[in-house]
Structure formats: C-alpha cells, structure tokens
Design a protein around this motif. Structure first.
Motif, PDB file in Angstrom:
ATOM      1  N   LEU A 191       9.513   7.553   0.603  1.00  0.00           N
ATOM      2  CA  LEU A 191       7.331   6.969   0.472  1.00  0.00           C
ATOM      3  C   LEU A 191       7.908   6.369  -0.874  1.00  0.00           C
ATOM      4  N   VAL A 192       7.689   4.841  -0.599  1.00  0.00           N
ATOM      5  CA  VAL A 192       7.559   3.988  -0.963  1.00  0.00           C
ATOM      6  C   VAL A 192       6.363   3.988  -2.314  1.00  0.00           C
ATOM      7  N   GLY A 193       6.654   3.218  -3.398  1.00  0.00           N
ATOM      8  CA  GLY A 193       5.962   3.042  -4.468  1.00  0.00           C
ATOM      9  C   GLY A 193       6.160   1.526  -5.225  1.00  0.00           C
ATOM     10  N   HIS A 194       5.067   1.684  -5.749  1.00  0.00           N
ATOM     11  CA  HIS A 194       5.436   0.650  -6.916  1.00  0.00           C
ATOM     12  C   HIS A 194       4.988  -0.641  -7.245  1.00  0.00           C
ATOM     13  N   ALA A 195       5.448  -1.720  -5.700  1.00  0.00           N
ATOM     14  CA  ALA A 195       5.347  -2.665  -5.264  1.00  0.00           C
ATOM     15  C   ALA A 195       4.097  -3.693  -5.285  1.00  0.00           C
ATOM     16  N   HIS A 196       2.813  -1.904  -4.558  1.00  0.00           N
ATOM     17  CA  HIS A 196       1.392  -3.100  -4.008  1.00  0.00           C
ATOM     18  C   HIS A 196       1.512  -3.020  -3.106  1.00  0.00           C
ATOM     19  N   VAL A 197       2.877  -2.933  -2.094  1.00  0.00           N
ATOM     20  CA  VAL A 197       2.750  -3.756  -0.523  1.00  0.00           C
ATOM     21  C   VAL A 197       2.322  -2.827   0.592  1.00  0.00           C
ATOM     22  N   GLU A 198       1.946  -3.083   1.513  1.00  0.00           N
ATOM     23  CA  GLU A 198       1.469  -1.955   2.342  1.00  0.00           C
ATOM     24  C   GLU A 198       3.295  -2.266   3.320  1.00  0.00           C
ATOM     25  N   ILE A 199       3.755  -1.541   4.257  1.00  0.00           N
ATOM     26  CA  ILE A 199       4.375  -1.057   4.773  1.00  0.00           C
ATOM     27  C   ILE A 199       4.428   0.025   5.877  1.00  0.00           C
ATOM     28  N   PRO A 200       4.123  -0.252   6.927  1.00  0.00           N
ATOM     29  CA  PRO A 200       3.487   0.861   7.951  1.00  0.00           C
ATOM     30  C   PRO A 200       4.689   1.458   8.094  1.00  0.00           C
ATOM     31  N   GLN A 201       5.537   0.892   8.557  1.00  0.00           N
ATOM     32  CA  GLN A 201       7.222   1.249   9.214  1.00  0.00           C
ATOM     33  C   GLN A 201       8.246  -0.134   8.697  1.00  0.00           C
TER      34      GLN A 201
END
Length: 560
Positions: free
Chosen positions: A247-257
């Motif tokens: 589960l990725v955070g910090h970058a404020h971008v959306e990665i659905p998959q």
C-alpha cells in the motif's frame, strides 16, 4: 485436488488523509470541491468501508493506512496547537479511525510536524498500531514504533490466515523535521529495513503486506542529504523477496493497480495507492487456496471514489462538535482589508499576496540581525484570496497552508544567485514572450519549490529570463539599485522545510542560522493582521521581479 478449499481476503487502504475528516474546505467555508469534483474525508471513507464489509463479510476484510494523518487542515492544526489533544480529548482523526475500525497504519513524515509529544499522544489514542520499521531510536538502536503486526483472520472450516503488515516511513523526516528528531531518531532506507524485517514477518505469515509512506516511482527531493531515496516503493517490491503487496503513500498520486516482478523470486508484487485526503479507497483482493497450508493464487486491486457515497452519519454524529469548533475558530474576524488580494498569479508576477508573506517573514528575522534582510516564499495556494472588507483567520491561513516555521540564515550574493537559478527551474525554456498559457511555461516542478525573493528595507530586483537555459536565467540581480556582488551578505528569511534541505536547493541547508525561534509562519501572518487591524495591499504592491524572454516581459494568459 479435492481437498483444496478457497478463500478471498479483501484488504482496504487509505493514505495521506492529512486531517480531512469531513467533506469540508475550511479555507473557503463550504463543502470541498475540486476541478474533478472529488470529495474528501474519513466520513465518506467510512461509508465505502462499510459497503465493502457488507458485501464480502467483515471477517474477510482488513483496513490499512499508509501515513500522513494528523497534519494538513485547520482541523489538524487546531487539535495540535489551539486546543491540543490530551488523554481526555481524543484527536478527531483518531476517534474516526477507531470508529471505522482500522487494522494498522504506517507513520507518515507529516506525523512529526507538531513534535513527538503530539505524535505519541495520537499513537496512544489509537485502537490499532502505528508502524514504522525504519524509525530507529538512537538510544536503543531499535524501532521507535512497532515495525510490524501479524493479524489472524479466522475462517470457519479452515485454518486461520495470518497476515503480516510491515510499516515503513520516509527517510526524509531526518531532513524535513530535523528540529524534532535530531539526536533522537534516525530513518534508514526502506529497502534496507525491509530486507531486515520481511524474512521475520514472512516466517510468521501467509500473506505479507507493506504499508509504505513512500511513492512508487524512484525519485527524491533530498539530493545527497540522506543516502536513501524519498520515493522507492517499487524498488522495495523488486528488491525484497517475500512481499505480496504494498500500500503506497506520500506521492499523492493514484495507482489503482500495478504489478512489479520481484527480481529474486520472480513473483508478482501488487502495488496500489489511493488518491490523497480520502478521495479514494484502495481495494486489494487476495485469492487463497488451502490444503495443508495457505497458498496465494491471485491478487488484484482497484480504487473506489468517495464522491460516490454520502458521509457516514455515525461519524458525523460522533465528531460534529469537534468540526464545529474549528469552523468557529477559522471564521473569527481579525481585521479588514482595503481591497481584495489574490495569489492566483503569484507564479508569474510580483503580487501583494506574496509580498505580504515575505514582508512579515523579513520583519521577524530583522529583529535578530543587522544585515540587510531579504525573504523567500513560494506560491503555495493558487486559490488563496483575501477579500476586501472583513478578514478572518481562514482568509489569512489560506495564503499559507503549510505548518512551516521561520528561520533566518546568512547567505552571500553568489549563493543567493545560485538559489534563485534553482528556483527558476520552475519554468520551461521558451523562444519568445508569448502569450502563453500557464501549462506552456510551467515545468514539472511543484509550486512549493518556486521561491520568490523580496527585500525588506530596500528592493531586491531581478529578471527570470526563461528564453535562457536552466542555470543562466537570473539577470540583473540588484539590491537597492546596486548590482549584488558575489561577496555581499544577506540575512535570508526562509521556512524550515527549505532550510532543512527540502527541494534540494543549493547552499541553504548549510548556511549559518541567524534566527530560529520556532515561530509558525501562518500564525505570524495572523498576528500581524490582528496587530495592524488593517491590511492594505498597496503597501506590498511592487515590481521587484519579472518573468521575461530575452528581456521582453512574458505574457501569461489570465485563464492559465
């Protein structure tokens, strides 16, 4: 094969909530809205989570967060600084996350902004663990937070499924919050600590998930200040064997998959990052089959939009009073403004809005030095505007949306010129003066990394010539009409993020410190208006810097 049984576990995730509890914009005093008509806040996330649990069964779900929870809105500021949380008064973000039923959360870098005391109080108020395997206590050499937790998911008619959750935070904390953590905590790299901890977690778990407060794509704003990258979640997935999902955070971008192949095992690792502020909820699904032991046979992820649901009335009832206190606070009237003052064009021309910020910063630093004082600040909030007439706390706070503190450092003319050249990287190179749209002249640099300079007792004037290549754009740098020599010395007012090395600007992090009284810049602005009573934009209307192409002013369309 007749003995095989199957089971699907659903793991939901949020990240970078940044103090967003309800779908409310405290700066505009109305429901939140953006150009994409997203909604925000934990109250909406709660409704999405409940819907998923109703669909698949609560016992088949876990809920994680990847950090940056207690900073970012006036609500977050209020319960850290105006009415700080106590044992008796639970932080509204903690109360909401407890009510929703989170399983675990990673520690984000912004968790440290209000100091360790506030962070530890928040941690004690949670019904679930805060995880950070790479936040190391200097005195013990051990993690200062729980590095991981193993949750057992019970399944009727089968063995329990053990899920290991490892938390990793950002090594940039050592730079961005040096004043808070120096000498107390260190922050090794994510890859290095994952290599240490994942084998232990893997030995205890059937599924290993990492909650990482670090962007997926390899990048860093830290330069050589720390030997570890700021964003490296994909590198962790590639390098460290034994991880099933991040589960990725910090970058404020959306990665659905996104799937990344681990270079050691050849197995796919699932990555997902939901959009910040509670705009999205990530939904990870893990398919298992079991005979004598569990085997992961498939995984996938998607994101759900919080704009598709109403706020959970249970969360609204629980925390309405906390929210209303903040609304009352930010709407308090503190003065008047003689005419409207907007920050909308501060990226392209000298505006009174940024002049006001720089003036207040410079006034404070001038109390600590006899050197000529200049100030640096960035156009943080394009939507910021102070109306004509009555001025409230929220009007002024909207100009300065970060919880930065003020420092003063000594820099030479040569160092200042290098600094401003770095700032000028904000723009693309052009062949003429335009007209252009904003997008046509803006490089891929965040607004908060475009610093504008201002002289307090005399003008600091310069052109940014964007017809020139990077490194050769600052033209005619002068103080009080006199060209700035390389050896001339200034006292420079700057925020703690930049002084600590944020953005990797030259010279600033090593410059001698002249002023550091831990004053919050936003509060200085509010206090200045309270004391003055009247804010007159004309007092800050100057033309100290210009955007030019080969000496001709660049024209940026007003709708840019």
């Amino acid at each position: 094969m007749s003995g095989l049984r199957t089971f699907t576990l659903t793991v939901m995730g949020t990240t970078d909530l940044h103090g967003n509890l309800f779908n409310w914009d405290y700066y505009l005093d109305r429901e939140f809205d953006d150009y994409a008509h997203n909604d925000v806040g934990l109250a909406k996330i709660s409704t999405l989570v409940s819907g998923v649990r109703d669909d698949v069964g609560r016992h088949r779900t876990l809920l994680l967060d990847a950090g940056d929870t207690i900073q970012g809105t006036p609500l977050a500021y209020y319960y850290a600084k105006v009415e700080p949380i106590t044992r008796a008064h639970v932080h509204p973000m903690a109360a909401a996350m407890n009510a929703i039923g989170y399983t675990a959360a990673a520690v984000g870098n912004h968790e440290f902004n209000y100091g360790l005391q506030v962070l530890r109080m928040f941690e004690r108020q949670l019904d679930f663990p805060l995880l950070a395997a790479n936040a190391i206590d200097v005195s013990t050499g051990l993690p200062a937070f729980a590095p991981y937790v193993v949750k057992t998911v019970w399944r009727t008619g089968g063995p329990p499924l053990r899920v290991g959750i490892l938390g990793l935070t950002n090594p940039g904390i050592a730079v961005w919050d040096r004043a808070v953590v120096e000498g107390l905590l260190t922050f090794p790299g994510l890859v290095e600590q994952a290599l240490h901890w994942v084998p232990e977690v893997r030995a205890k778990s059937d599924l290993v998930i990492v909650a990482a407060h670090s962007g997926a794509d390899l990048s860093s704003s830290l330069g050589d200040q720390v030997p570890f990258p700021e964003n490296c979640a994909e590198l962790v997935a590639e390098t460290v064997p034994g991880i099933d999902a991040i589960l990725v955070g910090h970058a404020h971008v959306e990665i659905p998959q996104r799937f990344v192949t681990n270079k050691v095992t050849g197995r796919p690792v699932l990555l997902t990052e939901p959009l910040f502020w509670g705009k999205r909820l990530s939904l990870m699904e893990f398919d298992f089959q079991v005979d004598s032991r569990w085997e992961l046979v498939g995984s996938r992820s998607s994101v759900l939009s919080s704009a598709s649901v109403d706020e959970d009335p249970r969360i609204v009832r629980l925390l309405r009073r906390d929210h209303e206190k903040v609304v009352t606070y930010v709407n308090a009237r503190i003065g008047t403004c003689l005419e409207a003052m907007s920050a909308a064009r501060s990226r392209f021309e000298d505006t009174p809005a940024l002049g006001f910020i720089n003036h207040v910063q410079a006034l404070e630093v001038a109390k600590s030095t006899s050197l000529p004082v200049i100030s640096l600040c960035a156009p943080f909030n394009r939507a910021a505007a102070i109306p004509a007439g009555e001025v409230s706390i929220r009007d002024v706070a909207g100009l300065y949306i970060f919880d930065n503190t003020l420092l003063g450092v000594r820099m030479t003319g040569a160092q200042l010129r290098d600094f401003l050249e770095e700032s000028a990287r904000y723009f693309r190179q052009v062949s003429g003066p335009g007209p252009f749209t904003a997008a046509e002249v803006s490089a891929d640099v965040p607004d908060y990394n475009f610093d504008i300079a201002y002289g307090l007792s005399a003008p600091l004037t310069y052109d940014i010539d964007i017809a020139q290549p990077e490194g050769s754009r600052i033209v005619g740098l002068a103080y009080d009409g006199v060209p700035v020599s390389d050896s001339f010395e200034f006292a420079v007012a700057v925020n703690n993020y930049r002084q600590a090395g944020g953005g990797d600007f030259p010279h600033i992090a090593s410059a001698p410190v002249l002023h550091n009284q831990q004053q919050e810049i936003r509060q200085l602005l509010i206090d200045w208006v309270k004391a003055a009573g009247v804010l007159d934009p004309a007092a800050f209307t100057r033309s100290d810097w210009r955007l030019v192409a080969s000496g001709v002013p660049v024209v940026i369309s007003t709708n840019g």
